[in-house]
Design a protein around this motif. Structure first.
Motif, mmCIF file in Angstrom:
data_model
loop_
_atom_site.group_PDB
_atom_site.id
_atom_site.type_symbol
_atom_site.label_atom_id
_atom_site.label_comp_id
_atom_site.label_asym_id
_atom_site.label_seq_id
_atom_site.Cartn_x
_atom_site.Cartn_y
_atom_site.Cartn_z
ATOM 1 N N GLY A 1 0.814 -1.219 0.000
ATOM 2 C CA GLY A 1 0.000 0.000 0.000
ATOM 3 C C GLY A 1 0.842 1.261 0.000
ATOM 4 N N TYR A 2 1.943 1.234 0.750
ATOM 5 C CA TYR A 2 2.786 2.426 0.777
ATOM 6 C C TYR A 2 3.498 2.665 -0.550
ATOM 7 C CZ TYR A 2 1.924 4.152 5.401
ATOM 8 O OH TYR A 2 1.321 4.725 6.486
ATOM 9 N N GLY A 3 3.657 1.639 -1.365
ATOM 10 C CA GLY A 3 4.157 1.847 -2.717
ATOM 11 C C GLY A 3 3.195 2.693 -3.520
ATOM 12 N N VAL A 4 1.917 2.430 -3.365
ATOM 13 C CA VAL A 4 0.880 3.219 -4.040
ATOM 14 C C VAL A 4 0.839 4.631 -3.458
ATOM 15 C CG1 VAL A 4 -1.613 3.403 -4.469
ATOM 16 C CG2 VAL A 4 -0.480 1.159 -4.568
ATOM 17 N N ILE A 5 0.893 4.722 -2.158
ATOM 18 C CA ILE A 5 0.829 6.029 -1.484
ATOM 19 C C ILE A 5 2.004 6.908 -1.913
ATOM 20 C CG2 ILE A 5 1.003 7.165 0.768
ATOM 21 C CD1 ILE A 5 -0.467 4.515 1.825
ATOM 22 N N GLY A 6 3.191 6.322 -1.967
ATOM 23 C CA GLY A 6 4.375 7.084 -2.353
ATOM 24 C C GLY A 6 4.283 7.650 -3.754
ATOM 25 N N ALA A 7 3.584 6.945 -4.624
ATOM 26 C CA ALA A 7 3.428 7.418 -5.998
ATOM 27 C C ALA A 7 2.406 8.550 -6.115
ATOM 28 C CB ALA A 7 3.006 6.259 -6.901
ATOM 29 N N ARG A 8 1.613 8.765 -5.086
ATOM 30 C CA ARG A 8 0.550 9.774 -5.147
ATOM 31 C C ARG A 8 0.778 10.946 -4.203
ATOM 32 N NH1 ARG A 8 -0.325 6.946 -8.898
ATOM 33 N NH2 ARG A 8 -2.263 5.940 -9.521
ATOM 34 N N THR A 9 1.946 11.003 -3.566
ATOM 35 C CA THR A 9 2.212 12.090 -2.629
ATOM 36 C C THR A 9 3.501 12.801 -3.021
ATOM 37 O OG1 THR A 9 3.348 10.552 -1.135
ATOM 38 C CG2 THR A 9 1.033 11.006 -0.670
ATOM 39 N N THR A 10 3.673 14.000 -2.502
ATOM 40 C CA THR A 10 4.873 14.790 -2.746
ATOM 41 C C THR A 10 5.300 15.471 -1.456
ATOM 42 O OG1 THR A 10 3.580 16.736 -3.372
ATOM 43 C CG2 THR A 10 4.258 15.259 -5.168
ATOM 44 N N GLY A 11 6.478 16.029 -1.469
ATOM 45 C CA GLY A 11 6.955 16.831 -0.350
ATOM 46 C C GLY A 11 7.027 16.067 0.953
ATOM 47 N N ALA A 12 6.550 16.715 2.002
ATOM 48 C CA ALA A 12 6.615 16.137 3.347
ATOM 49 C C ALA A 12 5.817 14.834 3.446
ATOM 50 C CB ALA A 12 6.102 17.147 4.377
ATOM 51 N N ARG A 13 4.701 14.761 2.757
ATOM 52 C CA ARG A 13 3.891 13.530 2.798
ATOM 53 C C ARG A 13 4.629 12.379 2.117
ATOM 54 N NH1 ARG A 13 0.301 13.218 6.859
ATOM 55 N NH2 ARG A 13 -1.584 14.363 6.459
ATOM 56 N N ALA A 14 5.374 12.658 1.057
ATOM 57 C CA ALA A 14 6.159 11.607 0.402
ATOM 58 C C ALA A 14 7.256 11.119 1.337
ATOM 59 C CB ALA A 14 6.751 12.119 -0.907
ATOM 60 N N THR A 15 7.874 12.031 2.060
ATOM 61 C CA THR A 15 8.889 11.646 3.052
ATOM 62 C C THR A 15 8.254 10.788 4.136
ATOM 63 O OG1 THR A 15 10.166 13.651 2.607
ATOM 64 C CG2 THR A 15 10.553 12.548 4.726
ATOM 65 N N GLN A 16 7.096 11.194 4.604
ATOM 66 C CA GLN A 16 6.368 10.436 5.623
ATOM 67 C C GLN A 16 6.037 9.038 5.094
ATOM 68 O OE1 GLN A 16 2.951 12.625 6.979
ATOM 69 N NE2 GLN A 16 2.318 11.046 8.401
#
Length: 152
Positions: free
Chosen positions: A28-43
């Motif tokens: 799931g975090y693979g999907v999340i990482g592809a849809r977020t940027t900035g601080a949320r991508a780091t998180q």
């Protein structure tokens, strides 16, 4: 999350369920990482790394308990389509709720060091869920209790 706690003295089924939850979380975090940027991508990257570490630890635990660690699936069905950063944040919170539920079962089924590790993992998942959602829940890992608390 299982239907109930493992029989007293046999935490293996709950450890396998927590391992399965960690496999799903990593996916799931693979999907999340592809849809977020900035601080949320780091998180998301930090959460992904944390889930991989817990997954590896649980695989060792399952072996120590006499089991064969459950393998990851090739893919996992997501609970909803993830198109936007807001969808990704909602998915992250849901993943963490599911992970907390699996660790809640492991806390109930185990004792000693394993119980402490499961409680720490439950707490970490609850904190991550609260960060993604912006608010915590009354009883992390116990959705039925959280729902009742909201109705009070």
């Amino acid at each position: 999350m299982s239907d109930g706690p493992s029989p007293e003295g046999n935490p293996l089924p709950a450890a396998q369920a927590a391992l399965a939850a960690e496999h799903a979380a990593a996916y799931g975090y693979g999907v999340i990482g592809a849809r977020t940027t900035g601080a949320r991508a780091t998180q998301a990257r930090e959460a992904y790394g944390g889930h991989l570490a817990r997954r590896d630890s649980l695989a060792r635990t399952v072996r120590e308990l006499g089991g064969t660690p459950r393998a990851a699936e090739a893919a996992y069905a997501l609970p909803f389509e993830v198109r936007t950063p807001a969808d990704a944040e909602r998915l992250a919170a849901e993943i963490e709720d599911r992970v907390a539920g699996a660790y809640s079962d492991l806390v109930r089924a185990s004792q000693g060091k394993l119980r402490r590790e499961a409680a720490d993992a439950l707490s970490a998942a609850a904190v991550r869920a609260a960060r993604w959602r912006g608010v915590g829940v009354a009883f992390p890992g116990l959705p039925e209790r959280s729902d009742r608390a909201k109705q009070s």
